[in-house]
Structures are given as C-alpha cells and as structure tokens.
Design a protein around this motif. Structure first.
Motif, PDB file in Angstrom:
ATOM      1  N   TYR A  48       0.736  -1.222   0.071  1.00 48.18           N
ATOM      2  CA  TYR A  48      -0.112  -0.317  -0.076  1.00 48.18           C
ATOM      3  C   TYR A  48       0.825   1.267   0.150  1.00 48.18           C
ATOM      4  O   TYR A  48       1.979   1.281   0.393  1.00 48.18           O
ATOM      5  N   VAL A  49       0.158   2.292  -0.580  1.00 45.36           N
ATOM      6  CA  VAL A  49       1.130   3.490  -0.739  1.00 45.36           C
ATOM      7  C   VAL A  49       0.882   4.154   0.889  1.00 45.36           C
ATOM      8  O   VAL A  49      -0.178   4.472   0.983  1.00 45.36           O
ATOM      9  N   GLU A  50       2.101   4.520   1.477  1.00 46.77           N
ATOM     10  CA  GLU A  50       1.924   5.042   2.666  1.00 46.77           C
ATOM     11  C   GLU A  50       1.247   6.541   2.761  1.00 46.77           C
ATOM     12  O   GLU A  50       1.955   7.416   1.716  1.00 46.77           O
ATOM     13  N   GLY A  51       0.424   7.058   3.419  1.00 48.62           N
ATOM     14  CA  GLY A  51      -0.075   8.309   3.730  1.00 48.62           C
ATOM     15  C   GLY A  51      -1.179   8.710   2.488  1.00 48.62           C
ATOM     16  O   GLY A  51      -1.529   9.691   2.610  1.00 48.62           O
ATOM     17  N   ALA A  52      -1.407   7.564   1.787  1.00 54.69           N
ATOM     18  CA  ALA A  52      -2.529   7.950   0.810  1.00 54.69           C
ATOM     19  C   ALA A  52      -4.021   7.445   1.542  1.00 54.69           C
ATOM     20  O   ALA A  52      -3.812   6.379   1.933  1.00 54.69           O
ATOM     21  N   ASN A  53      -4.869   8.118   0.946  1.00 56.02           N
ATOM     22  CA  ASN A  53      -6.330   7.474   1.345  1.00 56.02           C
ATOM     23  C   ASN A  53      -7.134   8.461   0.470  1.00 56.02           C
ATOM     24  O   ASN A  53      -6.968   9.089  -0.161  1.00 56.02           O
ATOM     25  N   VAL A  54      -8.346   7.739   0.664  1.00 54.72           N
ATOM     26  CA  VAL A  54      -9.317   7.947  -0.220  1.00 54.72           C
ATOM     27  C   VAL A  54     -10.771   8.384   0.649  1.00 54.72           C
ATOM     28  O   VAL A  54     -11.065   7.259   1.329  1.00 54.72           O
ATOM     29  N   ALA A  55     -11.327   9.412   0.397  1.00 54.96           N
ATOM     30  CA  ALA A  55     -12.490   9.904   1.098  1.00 54.96           C
ATOM     31  C   ALA A  55     -13.805   9.424   0.304  1.00 54.96           C
ATOM     32  O   ALA A  55     -13.764  10.003  -0.952  1.00 54.96           O
ATOM     33  N   ALA A  56     -14.793   8.818   0.801  1.00 58.05           N
ATOM     34  CA  ALA A  56     -15.889   8.622   0.226  1.00 58.05           C
ATOM     35  C   ALA A  56     -17.238   8.693   1.189  1.00 58.05           C
ATOM     36  O   ALA A  56     -17.104   8.758   2.092  1.00 58.05           O
ATOM     37  N   THR A  57     -18.249   8.876   0.468  1.00 57.56           N
ATOM     38  CA  THR A  57     -19.500   9.117   1.239  1.00 57.56           C
ATOM     39  C   THR A  57     -20.552   8.095   0.868  1.00 57.56           C
ATOM     40  O   THR A  57     -20.672   7.543  -0.470  1.00 57.56           O
ATOM     41  N   ILE A  58     -21.217   7.531   1.896  1.00 58.71           N
ATOM     42  CA  ILE A  58     -22.202   6.408   1.479  1.00 58.71           C
ATOM     43  C   ILE A  58     -23.523   7.157   0.937  1.00 58.71           C
ATOM     44  O   ILE A  58     -24.225   7.896   1.764  1.00 58.71           O
ATOM     45  N   LEU A  59     -23.834   6.795  -0.150  1.00 58.77           N
ATOM     46  CA  LEU A  59     -24.996   7.404  -0.900  1.00 58.77           C
ATOM     47  C   LEU A  59     -26.451   6.748  -0.245  1.00 58.77           C
ATOM     48  O   LEU A  59     -27.369   7.394   0.070  1.00 58.77           O
ATOM     49  N   GLU A  60     -26.582   5.295  -0.380  1.00 60.18           N
ATOM     50  CA  GLU A  60     -27.467   4.531   0.123  1.00 60.18           C
ATOM     51  C   GLU A  60     -27.042   3.108   0.483  1.00 60.18           C
ATOM     52  O   GLU A  60     -26.014   2.758  -0.139  1.00 60.18           O
ATOM     53  N   ASN A  61     -27.639   2.522   1.129  1.00 57.69           N
ATOM     54  CA  ASN A  61     -27.451   1.070   1.322  1.00 57.69           C
ATOM     55  C   ASN A  61     -28.840   0.321   0.784  1.00 57.69           C
ATOM     56  O   ASN A  61     -29.888   0.801   0.971  1.00 57.69           O
ATOM     57  N   LYS A  62     -28.331  -0.568   0.136  1.00 59.57           N
ATOM     58  CA  LYS A  62     -29.719  -1.306  -0.644  1.00 59.57           C
ATOM     59  C   LYS A  62     -29.205  -2.773  -0.844  1.00 59.57           C
ATOM     60  O   LYS A  62     -28.324  -3.175  -0.530  1.00 59.57           O
ATOM     61  N   ARG A  63     -30.270  -3.475  -1.567  1.00 54.81           N
ATOM     62  CA  ARG A  63     -29.954  -4.977  -1.850  1.00 54.81           C
ATOM     63  C   ARG A  63     -29.974  -5.243  -3.487  1.00 54.81           C
ATOM     64  O   ARG A  63     -30.799  -4.374  -4.202  1.00 54.81           O
ATOM     65  N   THR A  75     -33.873 -21.910  -4.247  1.00 57.97           N
ATOM     66  CA  THR A  75     -33.548 -20.824  -2.963  1.00 57.97           C
ATOM     67  C   THR A  75     -33.097 -19.842  -3.756  1.00 57.97           C
ATOM     68  O   THR A  75     -32.839 -19.639  -5.175  1.00 57.97           O
ATOM     69  N   GLY A  76     -32.755 -18.680  -3.199  1.00 52.21           N
ATOM     70  CA  GLY A  76     -32.520 -17.636  -3.730  1.00 52.21           C
ATOM     71  C   GLY A  76     -31.585 -16.566  -2.685  1.00 52.21           C
ATOM     72  O   GLY A  76     -31.657 -16.985  -1.529  1.00 52.21           O
ATOM     73  N   HIS A  77     -30.885 -15.517  -3.155  1.00 55.56           N
ATOM     74  CA  HIS A  77     -30.090 -14.717  -2.480  1.00 55.56           C
ATOM     75  C   HIS A  77     -29.968 -13.466  -2.953  1.00 55.56           C
ATOM     76  O   HIS A  77     -30.078 -13.006  -3.991  1.00 55.56           O
ATOM     77  N   ARG A  78     -30.208 -12.350  -1.975  1.00 54.76           N
ATOM     78  CA  ARG A  78     -29.903 -10.947  -2.358  1.00 54.76           C
ATOM     79  C   ARG A  78     -28.861 -10.424  -1.784  1.00 54.76           C
ATOM     80  O   ARG A  78     -28.797 -10.415  -0.365  1.00 54.76           O
ATOM     81  N   GLN A  79     -27.760  -9.822  -2.037  1.00 51.08           N
ATOM     82  CA  GLN A  79     -26.608  -9.270  -1.756  1.00 51.08           C
ATOM     83  C   GLN A  79     -26.738  -7.885  -1.256  1.00 51.08           C
ATOM     84  O   GLN A  79     -27.632  -7.176  -1.731  1.00 51.08           O
ATOM     85  N   GLU A  80     -26.377  -7.630  -0.095  1.00 48.31           N
ATOM     86  CA  GLU A  80     -26.440  -6.250   0.707  1.00 48.31           C
ATOM     87  C   GLU A  80     -25.471  -5.453   0.001  1.00 48.31           C
ATOM     88  O   GLU A  80     -24.220  -5.840  -0.048  1.00 48.31           O
ATOM     89  N   LEU A  81     -25.762  -4.136  -0.516  1.00 48.45           N
ATOM     90  CA  LEU A  81     -24.485  -3.310  -1.127  1.00 48.45           C
ATOM     91  C   LEU A  81     -24.962  -1.824  -0.464  1.00 48.45           C
ATOM     92  O   LEU A  81     -25.544  -1.499   0.061  1.00 48.45           O
ATOM     93  N   SER A  82     -23.636  -1.516  -0.516  1.00 47.46           N
ATOM     94  CA  SER A  82     -23.296  -0.109  -0.185  1.00 47.46           C
ATOM     95  C   SER A  82     -23.091   0.816  -1.430  1.00 47.46           C
ATOM     96  O   SER A  82     -22.266   0.419  -2.129  1.00 47.46           O
ATOM     97  N   VAL A  83     -23.741   1.716  -1.761  1.00 45.32           N
ATOM     98  CA  VAL A  83     -23.443   2.752  -2.962  1.00 45.32           C
ATOM     99  C   VAL A  83     -22.467   3.954  -2.284  1.00 45.32           C
ATOM    100  O   VAL A  83     -23.000   4.743  -1.533  1.00 45.32           O
ATOM    101  N   ILE A  84     -21.518   4.035  -2.983  1.00 46.42           N
ATOM    102  CA  ILE A  84     -20.427   4.812  -2.373  1.00 46.42           C
ATOM    103  C   ILE A  84     -19.990   5.918  -3.438  1.00 46.42           C
ATOM    104  O   ILE A  84     -19.961   5.476  -4.606  1.00 46.42           O
TER     105      ILE A  84
END
Length: 104
Positions: A54-69, A88-97
């Motif tokens: 990883y690059v030292e001292g680097a970061n990325v700021a993000a905002t969560i717009l919504e949580n959905k499936r 059977t079925g499955h719905r994945q939980e997602l975050s939109v950032i």
C-alpha cells in the motif's frame, strides 16, 4: 487523479466523483463518510506512485449514498429421476459510495 483501492477483498480503479457498488459496510447509514486507506496505486502518467503493498500516507474519502439490496440470484438444484428439486435465492447487501477526494 486516479487511484487503485482495495476494500472488502475487491480492487477498484477510481477517480474523484465516481460512484461504485461495494458490499455493505456494517453499522453504516446514508450520508456517513468512509476513509479507505488501502491504496495500491495513486497518480496519473509519469506521476504515478505504487505501494508495496500500500502507498503510505495515501487515502480516499468516500460518502455512502445509500444502502440497498442487489437483484435476486435464483439457485436451482435438481437430481434427475430422483424427485429432488430445490429452489432458493439470495440478495446481496450493497452500499453505494461516491468518491469525494483522493489524498496522496
């Protein structure tokens, strides 16, 4: 400026203003700010810096717009001539950032 980030075991190439779908962050609400500090590569052209890992001292700021499936994935199981059928079925939980800033 571009950055390659790692979050939740997946890698994304992002720029400022990008909107991406990631697995849901636990205990998060819409409007929360997330700081992603696992930056593998940052920069553009001859000004690119690579990390090890990883690059030292680097970061990325993000905002969560919504949580959905996500859309449902349907799983069918069948053994022929045995009378065995299961659905059977499955719905994945997602975050939109949304990527707000890349700090190198």
């Amino acid at each position: 400026m571009k950055a390659t980030i790692e979050t939740q075991g997946r890698q994304f190439i992002v720029t400022e203003g990008d909107v991406i779908f990631v697995n849901r962050y636990k205990d998060s609400q819409a409007g929360d700010t997330v700081t992603l500090d696992k930056v593998l590569c940052v920069g553009q052209g001859a000004d690119t810096r690579f990390g090890a890992p990883y690059v030292e001292g680097a970061n990325v700021a993000a905002t969560i717009l919504e949580n959905k499936r996500d859309k449902k994935v349907v799983i069918h199981k069948m053994h022929r001539r045995m009378g065995y059928r299961r659905t059977t079925g499955h719905r994945q939980e997602l975050s939109v950032i949304k990527i707000e800033s890349i700090n190198a």
